[in-house]
Enzyme design. Sequence first.
Site, PDB file in Angstrom:
ATOM      1  N   HIS A   7     -22.477  10.100 -51.198  1.00  0.00           N
ATOM      2  CA  HIS A   7     -22.773  11.177 -52.141  1.00  0.00           C
ATOM      3  C   HIS A   7     -24.243  11.578 -52.098  1.00  0.00           C
ATOM      4  CE1 HIS A   7     -23.198  12.567 -56.532  1.00  0.00           C
ATOM      5  NE2 HIS A   7     -22.389  13.447 -55.950  1.00  0.00           N
ATOM      6  N   ARG A   8     -24.486  12.810 -51.684  1.00  0.00           N
ATOM      7  CA  ARG A   8     -25.853  13.310 -51.480  1.00  0.00           C
ATOM      8  C   ARG A   8     -26.618  12.389 -50.516  1.00  0.00           C
ATOM      9  NH1 ARG A   8     -27.263  14.388 -57.907  1.00  0.00           N
ATOM     10  NH2 ARG A   8     -25.165  15.093 -58.437  1.00  0.00           N
ATOM     11  N   GLU A  34     -21.779  13.665 -48.198  1.00  0.00           N
ATOM     12  CA  GLU A  34     -21.554  14.783 -49.113  1.00  0.00           C
ATOM     13  C   GLU A  34     -22.909  15.377 -49.418  1.00  0.00           C
ATOM     14  OE1 GLU A  34     -21.331  16.669 -53.179  1.00  0.00           O
ATOM     15  OE2 GLU A  34     -22.616  15.059 -52.415  1.00  0.00           O
ATOM     16  N   ASP A  36     -25.073  19.231 -51.038  1.00  0.00           N
ATOM     17  CA  ASP A  36     -24.977  20.452 -51.832  1.00  0.00           C
ATOM     18  C   ASP A  36     -25.797  21.555 -51.180  1.00  0.00           C
ATOM     19  OD1 ASP A  36     -23.837  19.088 -54.460  1.00  0.00           O
ATOM     20  OD2 ASP A  36     -25.547  17.890 -53.798  1.00  0.00           O
ATOM     21  N   HIS A  49     -29.284  19.826 -54.868  1.00  0.00           N
ATOM     22  CA  HIS A  49     -28.224  19.804 -55.877  1.00  0.00           C
ATOM     23  C   HIS A  49     -28.493  20.740 -57.052  1.00  0.00           C
ATOM     24  CE1 HIS A  49     -26.149  18.347 -59.529  1.00  0.00           C
ATOM     25  NE2 HIS A  49     -25.145  18.140 -58.703  1.00  0.00           N
ATOM     26  N   GLU A 108     -20.696  20.851 -50.700  1.00  0.00           N
ATOM     27  CA  GLU A 108     -20.426  21.419 -52.018  1.00  0.00           C
ATOM     28  C   GLU A 108     -21.234  22.701 -52.187  1.00  0.00           C
ATOM     29  OE1 GLU A 108     -20.952  20.716 -56.812  1.00  0.00           O
ATOM     30  OE2 GLU A 108     -20.973  18.955 -55.502  1.00  0.00           O
ATOM     31  N   LYS A 110     -22.895  25.255 -54.397  1.00  0.00           N
ATOM     32  CA  LYS A 110     -23.406  25.282 -55.770  1.00  0.00           C
ATOM     33  C   LYS A 110     -23.409  26.722 -56.291  1.00  0.00           C
ATOM     34  CE  LYS A 110     -24.718  22.163 -57.619  1.00  0.00           C
ATOM     35  NZ  LYS A 110     -24.010  21.164 -58.472  1.00  0.00           N
ATOM     36  N   ASP A 228     -22.470   6.836 -54.330  1.00  0.00           N
ATOM     37  CA  ASP A 228     -23.922   6.788 -54.124  1.00  0.00           C
ATOM     38  C   ASP A 228     -24.332   5.563 -53.310  1.00  0.00           C
ATOM     39  OD1 ASP A 228     -24.412   9.062 -55.664  1.00  0.00           O
ATOM     40  OD2 ASP A 228     -24.639   7.925 -57.522  1.00  0.00           O
TER      41      ASP A 228
END
Length: 247
Positions: A7-8, A34, A36, A49, A108, A110, A228
């Site tokens: 995640h990120r 992942e 953003d 993000h 993702e 945004k 994470d």
Amino acid sequence: MTLIFAHRGSAGTRPENTMEAFFEAEKAGADGIELDIQLSKDGELVVIHDETVNRTTEGKGYVKDLTFAQLRSLDVIDRFETGKPLSIPALEEVFEWLAQNQLLCNIELKTAKVDYPLIEEKAVSLIRAYHLEERVIFSSFNHYSIIQCYRLAPEVEIAPLYSEVMFMPWVYAKSIRAKAIHPRLLTTAEWIIRAAMNHGVAVRPYTVNKAKDMRRLFKIGCTAIITDFPEMAVQERKAEREKASGQ
């Protein structure tokens, strides 16, 4: 096998959405990352993000109001004290790195709060330029955005993000041509995960950071988790596989 998406990047151990976080995810053994994306004032796809740079950098202001050069010049806050220079990446920079490995990439969009004209078109164009159609998944809380991505590139997977309980989410997913759902873990019961997968819809819950939740999802064969802490997840997955095989 349940896949692991960082995640990120490895956001629990490195500054989120930086190349350093993505490098760490690969090093940890994650199956994918992942990230953003938003658009700079001059139309560059950038990886960040928040709609503003206030939380993650030393700067102030909205991403949409800053040029790529201005965004790039900002120092990313390094609360992990990696000692390395960190900046906001362009999506193309991430793609150049992905071309050198086999990681999957969940993008993702945004677009739930700020309207970024043509962001979907720009993202699809870049994916095709790097021949990453089979390795990218589009997700967003703005489901109109991922539907637009599907219209532009039906060969690229889409997955709606949502944070509340949804009735029969697999039915909704199929109605928008999504092959997966990305629900918030806290609002997603195991039976919903099982039912969705039984109906041919992949499930990748977010954000799975506790070892006990990782083990539970690995045990039921959940499609993937978004975490994470990819290094912890890789270790827990290995332990669960060894347990299942009786080693």
